[in-house]
Motif scaffolding. Structure first.
Motif, PDB file in Angstrom:
ATOM      1  N   PRO A 146       6.446  -5.364  14.892  1.00  0.00           N
ATOM      2  CA  PRO A 146       6.827  -4.072  15.301  1.00  0.00           C
ATOM      3  C   PRO A 146       6.252  -3.031  14.409  1.00  0.00           C
ATOM      4  CG  PRO A 146       8.697  -5.657  15.002  1.00  0.00           C
ATOM      5  CD  PRO A 146       7.496  -6.339  14.520  1.00  0.00           C
ATOM      6  N   LEU A 147       5.731  -1.769  15.204  1.00  0.00           N
ATOM      7  CA  LEU A 147       5.198  -0.748  14.455  1.00  0.00           C
ATOM      8  C   LEU A 147       6.017   0.196  13.672  1.00  0.00           C
ATOM      9  CD1 LEU A 147       2.393   0.092  17.110  1.00  0.00           C
ATOM     10  CD2 LEU A 147       2.238  -1.834  15.175  1.00  0.00           C
ATOM     11  N   VAL A 148       6.686  -0.317  12.471  1.00  0.00           N
ATOM     12  CA  VAL A 148       7.600   0.566  11.908  1.00  0.00           C
ATOM     13  C   VAL A 148       6.813   0.973  10.701  1.00  0.00           C
ATOM     14  CG1 VAL A 148       9.436  -0.767  12.886  1.00  0.00           C
ATOM     15  CG2 VAL A 148       8.616  -1.548  10.898  1.00  0.00           C
ATOM     16  N   HIS A 149       5.914   0.608  10.014  1.00  0.00           N
ATOM     17  CA  HIS A 149       5.477   1.088   8.819  1.00  0.00           C
ATOM     18  C   HIS A 149       3.953   1.501   8.748  1.00  0.00           C
ATOM     19  CE1 HIS A 149       5.116  -3.096   8.701  1.00  0.00           C
ATOM     20  NE2 HIS A 149       4.184  -3.045   7.577  1.00  0.00           N
ATOM     21  N   ARG A 179       0.738  -0.979  -0.078  1.00  0.00           N
ATOM     22  CA  ARG A 179      -0.020   0.171   0.270  1.00  0.00           C
ATOM     23  C   ARG A 179       0.733   1.282  -0.090  1.00  0.00           C
ATOM     24  NH1 ARG A 179      -2.642   3.608   3.817  1.00  0.00           N
ATOM     25  NH2 ARG A 179      -1.549   2.446   5.324  1.00  0.00           N
ATOM     26  N   SER A 180       0.574   2.171  -0.735  1.00  0.00           N
ATOM     27  CA  SER A 180       1.129   3.505  -0.837  1.00  0.00           C
ATOM     28  C   SER A 180       0.959   4.264   0.468  1.00  0.00           C
ATOM     29  CB  SER A 180       0.749   4.205  -2.319  1.00  0.00           C
ATOM     30  OG  SER A 180       1.478   5.406  -2.198  1.00  0.00           O
ATOM     31  N   VAL A 181       2.144   4.428   1.179  1.00  0.00           N
ATOM     32  CA  VAL A 181       1.904   5.077   2.268  1.00  0.00           C
ATOM     33  C   VAL A 181       2.093   6.913   2.009  1.00  0.00           C
ATOM     34  CG1 VAL A 181       2.632   5.299   4.660  1.00  0.00           C
ATOM     35  CG2 VAL A 181       2.519   3.277   3.871  1.00  0.00           C
ATOM     36  N   GLY A 182       1.162   7.487   2.455  1.00  0.00           N
ATOM     37  CA  GLY A 182       1.541   9.190   2.321  1.00  0.00           C
ATOM     38  C   GLY A 182       2.657   9.467   3.052  1.00  0.00           C
ATOM     39  N   GLY A 183       3.633  10.228   2.123  1.00  0.00           N
ATOM     40  CA  GLY A 183       4.799  10.721   2.891  1.00  0.00           C
ATOM     41  C   GLY A 183       6.072   9.840   2.910  1.00  0.00           C
ATOM     42  N   ASP A 223      -9.018 -21.407  19.995  1.00  0.00           N
ATOM     43  CA  ASP A 223      -9.524 -20.650  18.688  1.00  0.00           C
ATOM     44  C   ASP A 223      -8.843 -19.218  18.400  1.00  0.00           C
ATOM     45  OD1 ASP A 223     -11.036 -22.733  18.266  1.00  0.00           O
ATOM     46  OD2 ASP A 223     -12.947 -22.042  18.891  1.00  0.00           O
ATOM     47  N   VAL A 224      -9.051 -18.720  17.188  1.00  0.00           N
ATOM     48  CA  VAL A 224      -8.196 -17.578  16.762  1.00  0.00           C
ATOM     49  C   VAL A 224      -8.997 -16.425  16.401  1.00  0.00           C
ATOM     50  CG1 VAL A 224      -6.364 -16.959  15.092  1.00  0.00           C
ATOM     51  CG2 VAL A 224      -6.590 -19.519  15.874  1.00  0.00           C
ATOM     52  N   LEU A 225      -8.444 -15.203  16.588  1.00  0.00           N
ATOM     53  CA  LEU A 225      -9.030 -14.111  16.072  1.00  0.00           C
ATOM     54  C   LEU A 225      -7.878 -13.532  15.230  1.00  0.00           C
ATOM     55  CD1 LEU A 225     -11.216 -11.452  15.922  1.00  0.00           C
ATOM     56  CD2 LEU A 225     -10.011 -10.673  18.177  1.00  0.00           C
ATOM     57  N   LEU A 226      -8.296 -13.090  14.092  1.00  0.00           N
ATOM     58  CA  LEU A 226      -7.215 -12.182  13.157  1.00  0.00           C
ATOM     59  C   LEU A 226      -8.096 -10.780  12.800  1.00  0.00           C
ATOM     60  CD1 LEU A 226      -6.220 -15.032  10.561  1.00  0.00           C
ATOM     61  CD2 LEU A 226      -5.268 -14.314  12.826  1.00  0.00           C
ATOM     62  N   VAL A 227      -7.212  -9.967  12.887  1.00  0.00           N
ATOM     63  CA  VAL A 227      -7.760  -8.565  12.363  1.00  0.00           C
ATOM     64  C   VAL A 227      -6.742  -7.908  11.454  1.00  0.00           C
ATOM     65  CG1 VAL A 227      -8.560  -6.254  13.265  1.00  0.00           C
ATOM     66  CG2 VAL A 227      -8.887  -8.392  14.785  1.00  0.00           C
ATOM     67  N   ALA A 228      -7.032  -7.703  10.223  1.00  0.00           N
ATOM     68  CA  ALA A 228      -6.251  -7.206   9.404  1.00  0.00           C
ATOM     69  C   ALA A 228      -6.938  -5.933   8.642  1.00  0.00           C
ATOM     70  CB  ALA A 228      -6.451  -8.196   8.046  1.00  0.00           C
ATOM     71  N   GLY A 229      -5.963  -4.832   8.703  1.00  0.00           N
ATOM     72  CA  GLY A 229      -6.404  -3.398   8.094  1.00  0.00           C
ATOM     73  C   GLY A 229      -5.520  -3.545   6.738  1.00  0.00           C
ATOM     74  N   SER A 230      -6.211  -3.273   5.630  1.00  0.00           N
ATOM     75  CA  SER A 230      -5.770  -3.022   4.153  1.00  0.00           C
ATOM     76  C   SER A 230      -4.680  -4.337   4.138  1.00  0.00           C
ATOM     77  CB  SER A 230      -4.852  -1.740   4.172  1.00  0.00           C
ATOM     78  OG  SER A 230      -4.493  -1.383   2.780  1.00  0.00           O
ATOM     79  N   THR A 231      -3.504  -3.941   3.705  1.00  0.00           N
ATOM     80  CA  THR A 231      -2.433  -4.690   3.200  1.00  0.00           C
ATOM     81  C   THR A 231      -1.851  -5.672   4.449  1.00  0.00           C
ATOM     82  OG1 THR A 231      -0.737  -3.058   3.234  1.00  0.00           O
ATOM     83  CG2 THR A 231      -1.625  -3.622   1.280  1.00  0.00           C
ATOM     84  N   GLY A 232      -2.296  -5.382   6.008  1.00  0.00           N
ATOM     85  CA  GLY A 232      -2.066  -5.937   6.844  1.00  0.00           C
ATOM     86  C   GLY A 232      -2.530  -7.361   6.751  1.00  0.00           C
ATOM     87  N   LEU A 233      -3.630  -7.636   5.664  1.00  0.00           N
ATOM     88  CA  LEU A 233      -4.004  -8.897   5.305  1.00  0.00           C
ATOM     89  C   LEU A 233      -2.869  -9.892   5.050  1.00  0.00           C
ATOM     90  CD1 LEU A 233      -6.353 -10.853   4.765  1.00  0.00           C
ATOM     91  CD2 LEU A 233      -6.065  -9.842   2.419  1.00  0.00           C
ATOM     92  N   GLY A 245      -1.675  -0.823   9.623  1.00  0.00           N
ATOM     93  CA  GLY A 245      -0.746   0.261   9.889  1.00  0.00           C
ATOM     94  C   GLY A 245      -0.781   0.598  11.477  1.00  0.00           C
ATOM     95  N   PRO A 246       0.457   1.173  11.763  1.00  0.00           N
ATOM     96  CA  PRO A 246       0.609   1.389  13.184  1.00  0.00           C
ATOM     97  C   PRO A 246      -0.554   2.117  13.830  1.00  0.00           C
ATOM     98  CG  PRO A 246       2.537   2.058  12.088  1.00  0.00           C
ATOM     99  CD  PRO A 246       1.362   1.767  11.012  1.00  0.00           C
ATOM    100  N   GLN A 247      -1.461   3.086  13.409  1.00  0.00           N
ATOM    101  CA  GLN A 247      -2.611   3.629  14.059  1.00  0.00           C
ATOM    102  C   GLN A 247      -3.701   2.651  14.182  1.00  0.00           C
ATOM    103  OE1 GLN A 247      -3.962   7.161  11.991  1.00  0.00           O
ATOM    104  NE2 GLN A 247      -5.572   7.449  13.263  1.00  0.00           N
TER     105      GLN A 247
END
Length: 388
Positions: free
Chosen positions: A385-388, A210-214, A248-258, A360-362
């Motif tokens: 790690p929340l690096v990108h 995903r293209s990250v602004g900045g 059992d498992v919970l997965l939470v994905a935001g955008s390309t965190g998938l 994303g980190p947020q």
């Protein structure tokens, strides 16, 4: 006393505290190092802002562990850094010149606080840091990096591309791990990316970017990558995992965190019996849920998998018509509207699950905070790690 002198080490640590403007100290270190060894400059991108910040935080943490007289974790980290830094082209000469440069920069920064005790502690600490990294790098016999060729590129949304490569030599990684990547458009700039499929012995690998602004690297990947481009990948890092013998498992994905969660699901799909897995896949608009068809195919053939699509807005913007239709056949849960942290916690705290959160980190911070506020034990939540 050296490394046993906690007071002297605390003085040293304070000099590189990021909260106290230590960037100037770190900048002075790089200036001294490049003056002593001009070849070291070629290891880094023109803009050192990110590099200085990363090095400053790592040095501050390691010195903090030394103050607390803990060695196991910092030594393990330093050894990993030594092995990984081989991908930059770091040589034994660079290790020989970095040590006096760092000691000199710390001495200049401390000024009147520099005395015999601090000097001894600094010499021992820097010698240990450099020695562990140099020794680990020298002992490693595996490849320092892996090269590959882009064979397919698909622009799936306005800011997401799926990139497939054929590696010259396959990487042996665990599903859920990540690598750092260097692309020809941004030499010497490395970005963390997670393979979206399990390791393939043929060397095939896929990334969702995903293209990250900045940013510089991710926009170049999304908009400028072409088949035939040569990429360089580091060895794998990270420890995201699902225990097939666990809860059992919970997965939470935001955008390309998938991507890493998709790889883990595909890995589980190789087995007949698995814990139940519920995936929440979120994006800003419905069209941002770019891989729903793959998830539908996985859920249709694996009864242990459930998928809930989530979008912050109920309808697509006009530009969505320029990109592929992401709607799968019927079979997934009805798409929910709202932020991921809100939607996930509508169903409770999931405190009896293995929980993995990627994005994303947020977004990761918001979901983690919402779950813990609901009573989820923090130790049950995994994320990179929340690096990108």
């Amino acid at each position: 006393m050296g490394l046993e002198d906690r007071d002297a080490l605390a003085v040293l640590r304070a000099a590189v505290d990021p909260a106290n403007g230590a960037d100037e100290v770190i900048g002075h270190f790089y200036t001294r190092w490049f003056a002593i060894d001009p070849s070291a400059r070629d290891l880094f991108p023109p803009d050192l802002t990110t590099q200085r910040a990363a090095f400053g935080h790592a040095l501050f943490w390691v010195l903090g562990e030394f103050v607390e007289q803990r060695a196991e974790e910092p030594v393990a980290l330093l050894a990993q850094l030594g092995r990984d830094h081989r991908k930059y082209g770091v040589t034994q000469q660079h290790y020989a010149t970095v040590e006096p440069a760092l000691v000199g920069a710390l001495r200049d920064a401390l000024g009147q606080k520099w005395d015999d005790r601090v000097a001894e502690a600094t010499a021992h600490a820097v010698n240990l840091i450099v020695g562990v990294m140099r020794g680990a790098a020298d002992a490693e016999r595996g490849l320092p990096y892996h090269d590959g060729t882009v064979v397919e590129l698909h622009r799936v949304t306005r800011d997401v591309s799926v990139v497939r490569l054929q590696l010259d030599q396959a990487i042996d990684y665990h599903a859920g791990q990540y690598v750092t990547v260097q692309v020809p458009q941004c030499p010497r700039r490395w970005r963390h990316l997670s393979p979206a499929m399990p390791a393939d012995p043929s060397g095939a690998i896929e990334f969702h970017v995903r293209s990250v602004g900045g940013g510089m690297v991710s926009p170049a990947i999304v908009t400028e990558t072409n088949p035939g481009d040569r990429w360089r990948l580091s060895n794998p890092h990270g420890g995201l995992q699902i225990s097939r013998d666990g809860e059992d498992v919970l997965l939470v994905a935001g955008s390309t965190g998938l991507a890493p969660l998709r790889a883990l699901i595909m890995d589980l799909a190789m087995f007949a019996e698995n814990p139940r897995v519920h995936l929440f896949f979120g994006g800003r608009y419905p069209c941002d849920l770019y891989d729903l068809r793959t998830l539908w195919e996985l859920a249709a053939t694996n009864p242990w998998l459930s998928v809930t699509p989530v979008s912050e807005y109920a309808t697509d913007p006009p530009w969505a018509a320029d990109y592929p239709d992401v709607q799968p056949p019927r079979g997934l849960h009805v798409r929910q509207t709202g932020r991921l942290d809100e939607v996930v916690t509508r169903y409770g705290n999931w405190g009896d699950r293995q929980i993995l959160v990627c994005g994303g980190p947020q977004m990761v911070r918001a979901v983690t905070a919402a779950l813990t506020a609901k009573g989820t034990p923090p130790e049950r939540i995994q994320h990179d790690p929340l690096v990108h």
